[in-house]
Motif scaffolding. Structure first.
Motif, PDB file in Angstrom:
ATOM      1  N   TYR A  31      42.395  37.044  54.083  1.00 11.62           N
ATOM      2  CA  TYR A  31      41.935  35.978  53.839  1.00 11.62           C
ATOM      3  C   TYR A  31      42.894  34.738  53.601  1.00 11.62           C
ATOM      4  N   LEU A  32      43.999  34.998  53.528  1.00 12.10           N
ATOM      5  CA  LEU A  32      45.078  33.786  53.622  1.00 12.10           C
ATOM      6  C   LEU A  32      44.861  32.997  52.284  1.00 12.10           C
ATOM      7  N   ARG A  33      44.461  33.600  51.231  1.00 14.44           N
ATOM      8  CA  ARG A  33      44.426  33.364  49.905  1.00 14.44           C
ATOM      9  C   ARG A  33      44.759  34.388  48.875  1.00 14.44           C
ATOM     10  N   SER A  34      45.127  33.990  48.022  1.00 14.95           N
ATOM     11  CA  SER A  34      45.326  34.938  46.715  1.00 14.95           C
ATOM     12  C   SER A  34      43.951  35.466  46.059  1.00 14.95           C
ATOM     13  N   PHE A  39      38.762  34.593  43.813  1.00 18.15           N
ATOM     14  CA  PHE A  39      38.131  34.960  42.683  1.00 18.15           C
ATOM     15  C   PHE A  39      37.507  33.198  42.074  1.00 18.15           C
ATOM     16  N   GLN A  40      38.359  32.355  41.995  1.00 16.37           N
ATOM     17  CA  GLN A  40      38.163  31.022  41.606  1.00 16.37           C
ATOM     18  C   GLN A  40      37.167  30.235  42.490  1.00 16.37           C
ATOM     19  N   GLU A  41      37.491  30.531  44.025  1.00 19.57           N
ATOM     20  CA  GLU A  41      36.932  29.712  44.834  1.00 19.57           C
ATOM     21  C   GLU A  41      35.351  30.123  45.275  1.00 19.57           C
ATOM     22  N   ALA A  45      31.247  38.008  42.529  1.00 22.03           N
ATOM     23  CA  ALA A  45      30.274  38.513  43.164  1.00 22.03           C
ATOM     24  C   ALA A  45      30.767  38.798  44.820  1.00 22.03           C
ATOM     25  N   ARG A  46      31.350  37.385  45.270  1.00 20.65           N
ATOM     26  CA  ARG A  46      31.666  37.345  46.540  1.00 20.65           C
ATOM     27  C   ARG A  46      32.927  38.069  46.831  1.00 20.65           C
ATOM     28  N   PHE A  47      33.897  37.831  45.906  1.00 21.49           N
ATOM     29  CA  PHE A  47      35.241  38.671  46.086  1.00 21.49           C
ATOM     30  C   PHE A  47      34.823  40.104  46.155  1.00 21.49           C
ATOM     31  N   ARG A  48      33.988  40.528  45.338  1.00 19.06           N
ATOM     32  CA  ARG A  48      33.549  42.137  45.269  1.00 19.06           C
ATOM     33  C   ARG A  48      33.008  42.383  46.893  1.00 19.06           C
ATOM     34  N   GLN A  49      32.400  41.497  47.200  1.00 17.82           N
ATOM     35  CA  GLN A  49      31.951  41.838  48.575  1.00 17.82           C
ATOM     36  C   GLN A  49      33.093  41.688  49.483  1.00 17.82           C
ATOM     37  N   ILE A  50      33.876  41.061  49.534  1.00 16.49           N
ATOM     38  CA  ILE A  50      35.235  41.038  50.365  1.00 16.49           C
ATOM     39  C   ILE A  50      35.913  42.427  50.154  1.00 16.49           C
ATOM     40  N   GLU A  51      36.186  42.596  48.968  1.00 23.35           N
ATOM     41  CA  GLU A  51      36.929  43.812  48.435  1.00 23.35           C
ATOM     42  C   GLU A  51      36.187  45.064  49.006  1.00 23.35           C
ATOM     43  N   GLN A  52      35.076  45.164  49.012  1.00 24.00           N
ATOM     44  CA  GLN A  52      34.353  46.228  49.469  1.00 24.00           C
ATOM     45  C   GLN A  52      34.497  46.431  51.238  1.00 24.00           C
ATOM     46  N   LYS A  53      34.450  45.306  51.595  1.00 23.84           N
ATOM     47  CA  LYS A  53      34.491  45.248  53.262  1.00 23.84           C
ATOM     48  C   LYS A  53      35.773  45.710  53.371  1.00 23.84           C
TER      49      LYS A  53
END
Length: 166
Positions: A31-34, A39-41, A45-53
């Motif tokens: 994702y080219l972001r830390s 989390f911030q951007e 909830a969206r981070f957890r979706q990315i993490e699961q993917k």
């Protein structure tokens, strides 16, 4: 956080010749972001979706040791997914020891900034109390309380190698 997942994972990968993936680093490279930026951007909830993917993606890899972030097992069906994909390990460490370890590195962990002493310990205790029921679903629970030296890491790694390769 602070249990030694990445340290032990890397050491185990080196001992076994398997590849090592730190899920947070994998996410950052894709994702080219830390992780803190995501989390911030994007919000949690969206981070957890990315993490699961990304977890689903790396779970398909063969001959690999994966270190997840401390929250990964606690969302969606991630713990079940990990248990289906392979052997899972919970590195068990007391609240007092985790607090001691995190006090040293809190400057690099945004969620810990500004927390000291009793406040940090309370945060660690509360987080662990919420997460431990998920962690305890791991196929292996290993005491990682003592991890001060390279010898300690090697001792834990050898014990883990014997368990998972048996």
């Amino acid at each position: 956080m602070g249990a030694g997942k990445t340290t032990v994972g890397r050491a185990l990968a080196k001992r076994t010749g398997l590849a090592f993936i730190d899920l947070d680093h994998y996410i950052e490279s894709r994702y080219l972001r830390s992780v803190p930026q995501l989390f911030q951007e994007e919000g949690e909830a969206r981070f957890r979706q990315i993490e699961q993917k990304m977890l689903r993606e790396v779970a398909q890899f063969e001959d690999v040791i994966i270190s997840t972030g401390g929250g990964a097992p606690c969302f969606s069906d991630n713990m079940a997914l990990m248990n289906e994909a392979g052997r899972t390990v919970y590195l068990s460490v007391s609240v007092a020891e985790l607090t001691k370890r995190l006090e040293v590195c809190k400057g690099t962990r945004p969620v810990l900034k500004g927390r000291t002493g009793a406040e940090l310990e309370a945060f660690v205790a509360e987080s662990l109390a919420k997460r431990e029921p998920y962690y305890r679903q791991a196929s292996v629970v290993l005491d990682a309380e003592v991890m001060l030296t390279d010898t300690d890491v090697e001792t834990i790694t050898i014990a883990l190698q014997k368990i998972i390769l048996s």
